[in-house]
Scaffold this active site. Structure first.
Site, PDB file in Angstrom:
ATOM      1  CG  ASN A 392      -5.415  -0.291   8.787  1.00  0.00           C
ATOM      2  OD1 ASN A 392      -4.363   0.236   8.486  1.00  0.00           O
ATOM      3  ND2 ASN A 392      -6.337  -0.569   7.889  1.00  0.00           N
ATOM      4  CG  ASP A 393      -6.495   3.857  11.192  1.00  0.00           C
ATOM      5  OD1 ASP A 393      -6.197   3.706  10.002  1.00  0.00           O
ATOM      6  OD2 ASP A 393      -7.660   3.942  11.604  1.00  0.00           O
ATOM      7  CB  VAL A 394      -2.352   1.887  16.183  1.00  0.00           C
ATOM      8  CG1 VAL A 394      -3.592   2.541  16.761  1.00  0.00           C
ATOM      9  CG2 VAL A 394      -2.538   0.399  16.040  1.00  0.00           C
ATOM     10  CB  VAL A 395       0.832  -0.602  12.568  1.00  0.00           C
ATOM     11  CG1 VAL A 395       0.819  -1.237  13.957  1.00  0.00           C
ATOM     12  CG2 VAL A 395      -0.288  -1.179  11.727  1.00  0.00           C
ATOM     13  CB  ALA A 433      -8.318   6.929  10.110  1.00  0.00           C
TER      14      ALA A 433
END
Lengths: 466, 105
Positions: A392-395, A433
């Site tokens: 999720n957060d990394v994209v 996050a």
């Protein structure tokens, strides 16, 4: 005579620690390096048991109890380390780290008991070393256990009111009390007050830090325990403890900074940023009101089968669902159909750097299929389909175009450059996050809800049919 | 002030040791690929388990009728051993995943 053998053995142990850590930083030699350091540790323990003598009385005592303690620790430690799931590794490391911190603090407590009977005039360096060992060990102990609880999901992220202010005051109080203790001489009451404050500080220090930053915190606490061990070594003039402790103290600090760099954030930002503080059920604004588009499994199968190139972006969800084997199966199947399949590995995907590499290596995914962020980001524009599995957060494009986002500035995988994006997720919950991801609402994005493993199994079956 | 300087002077050997070991630690770690951050952290975690040596020394020095020291020391030995054994075993399990394979780049 035996004292020399003892000292030489400590020297050898120290060397194995240095060589071990050095080898641990190269993929090919890492495993051997770990074993070498372990052998050195065994040597240090054995020579201490057999050759160390209380120089005053000429004899050493309590062998039975020591042996029992070693056996109990070994059994519990082995069982815990063997049983833990790959996904739970970071919290396991944190737990063991806390144990080391506790050990350093307990040593300081006993030494303080001895020290009280000694009369020292002037600057009492030994007391200072003891206090520092006690405090750093205690902070490391309570902090590590909180980090453990958070990663286990037993403790929720919580930002207490004025948390940072309280922490600063607490830290200030501790420093003042150390000074009082140093000037007025050793006082047991003050000593235990300090112990209590340090334990509380460890809890409050870790409490507001978000789960996504936990690996950084664990690494930092790890270097703390190293320092605490070094203080213990200073106390006994024990070279093995000194080298081991200082080495981990400094190497751990550098490693912490490297981890922060991988996320493009500074250490202060991690520690004081209270990541995801305004998370969760806050007002649904902007993308929150939009709807996402779902895609069926059979449509996905067709889309994938007729693509030229597919990139899989694994995240923590893949690890939780233990879906790495199915994922590899899907990738093999597509390759047989002539589709070019690669994995895009974000440096901090999962709950620890390297988490995805470890996981996919377990499923025998070939190394060359795993592409680092820098090399694959240029290729997304030529990619037909990106499958995001539990990441999720990394994209999250917010890292690029929303300066108010807590992850703003973190390098991400540019999956939105690809022609199609399929996101596999259990539900619409925010990432670790705790922030919304507008990628899910993009016109080219399709959602495929469900458990990663079950979905991938069905998908693999469908692809076979196509 | 003078007392502090004296303390440092008396322990000059140790201070040298400290400074050199810090530099060594920094040197050893630099240039580590991101994949190995976690195993390295875990390995370093096991290495600071050397603190158990201190716990053993405490126990060796405690007189058999000092129950407080014995209890606390006994606990210290257990948790210290947990750190060492657990740390090395977990690291080994992590690294086990990086099986030797022909590496092409």
């Amino acid at each position: 005579m035996s004292i020399h053998i003892l000292e030489i053995s400590y020297l050898i142990a120290s060397l194995t620690f240095i060589i071990g850590l050095k080898m641990l930083s190269h993929p090919d030699s890492a495993r051997k390096g770990n074993l070498i350091a372990a052998a050195g540790m065994l040597l240090a323990i054995i020579v201490t048991l057999t050759l160390y003598q209380e120089f005053d009385s000429g004899k050493a005592l309590n062998y039975g109890l020591i042996f029992l303690g070693l056996v109990i620790g070994t059994i519990i430690g082995t069982i815990m380390a063997k049983r833990v799931q790959m996904t739970a590794m970071p919290q396991m490391v944190s737990f063991f780290n806390g144990m080391g911190g506790a050990c350093a603090a307990l040593i300081a407590i006993i030494e303080f008991q001895h020290h009280q009977h000694a009369t020292v005039t002037g600057f009492d360096g030994e007391l200072l070393v003891m206090l520092l060992g006690l405090l750093i060990g205690s902070v490391s102990f309570s902090g590590s256990l909180i980090a453990y609880g958070k990663l286990e999901g037993k403790i929720k992220d919580k930002v207490l009111p004025f948390n940072q202010a309280v922490n600063m005051i607490l830290l200030g109080t501790i420093v003042v009390l150390i000074l009082i203790q140093m000037v007025s001489g050793s006082s047991p009451v003050l000593f235990y007050v300090l112990l209590g404050l340090a334990l509380v500080y460890g809890i409050l220090f870790v409490m507001p830090i978000g789960g996504a930053d936990m690996p950084v915190v664990i690494s930092l606490l790890n270097s703390f325990t190293g320092m605490a061990a070094a203080f213990g070594g200073f106390l006994y003039g024990n070279k093995a403890m000194l080298t081991g402790g200082i080495l981990v103290g400094s190497a751990g600090t550098i490693l912490t900074i490297l981890m922060c760099n991988a996320m493009n954030r500074s250490l202060t930002n991690v520690l004081l940023g209270a990541f995801g503080g305004s998370a969760g059920g806050s007002a649904k604004t902007g993308p929150g009101d939009q709807t996402v588009r779902e895609i069926s499994i059979s449509d996905t199968a067709v889309l994938l089968s007729y693509s030229q190139s597919v990139v899989i972006v694994p995240g923590y969800g893949l690890a939780v669902a233990q879906a790495q084997h199915v994922c590899h199966e899907l990738e093999k199947l597509l390759s047989e159909k002539g589709v070019e399949v690669n994995y895009a590995i974000h440096p901090v995907a999962g709950r620890m750097p390297g988490h995805m590499n470890v996981l996919l290596a377990e499923a025998d995914v070939p190394y060359e299929r795993l592409q680092e962020m820098e090399e694959i980001n240029d290729k997304f524009a030529n990619t037909d389909v990106v499958i995001v599995i539990g990441a999720n957060d990394v994209v999250n494009p917010a890292a690029k175009n929303d300066p108010s986002s807590p992850i703003y500035g973190m390098p991400i995988l540019d999956v939105d450059q690809a022609k199609n994006v399929i996101v596999m997720k259990r539900g619409m919950a925010a990432g670790y996050a705790g922030i919304e991801n507008e990628l899910f609402f993009y016109p080219k994005t399709r959602m495929l809800f469900g458990d990663a493993k079950a979905t991938l199994q069905k998908l693999t079956a469908e692809v076979k049919e196509v | 002030m003078e007392a502090i300087l004296n303390f440092i002077g008396d322990n000059m050997e140790m201070v040298y040791f400290l400074v050199l070991a810090i530099l060594l630690g920094i040197e050893v770690i630099s240039n580590v690929p991101a994949i190995l951050h976690t195993p390295l952290m875990s390995g370093a975690n096991a290495v600071h388990g050397v603190v158990v040596v201190g716990a053993i020394i405490v126990m060796l020095q405690a007189s058999p009728d000092n129950y407080l020291a014995l209890t606390v020391g006994f606990l210290a030995v257990i948790v210290g051993t947990l750190n060492v054994v657990g740390g090395f075993v977990v690291t080994d399990r992590m690294l086990e995943m990086f099986k030797k394979k022909p590496k092409k780049s």
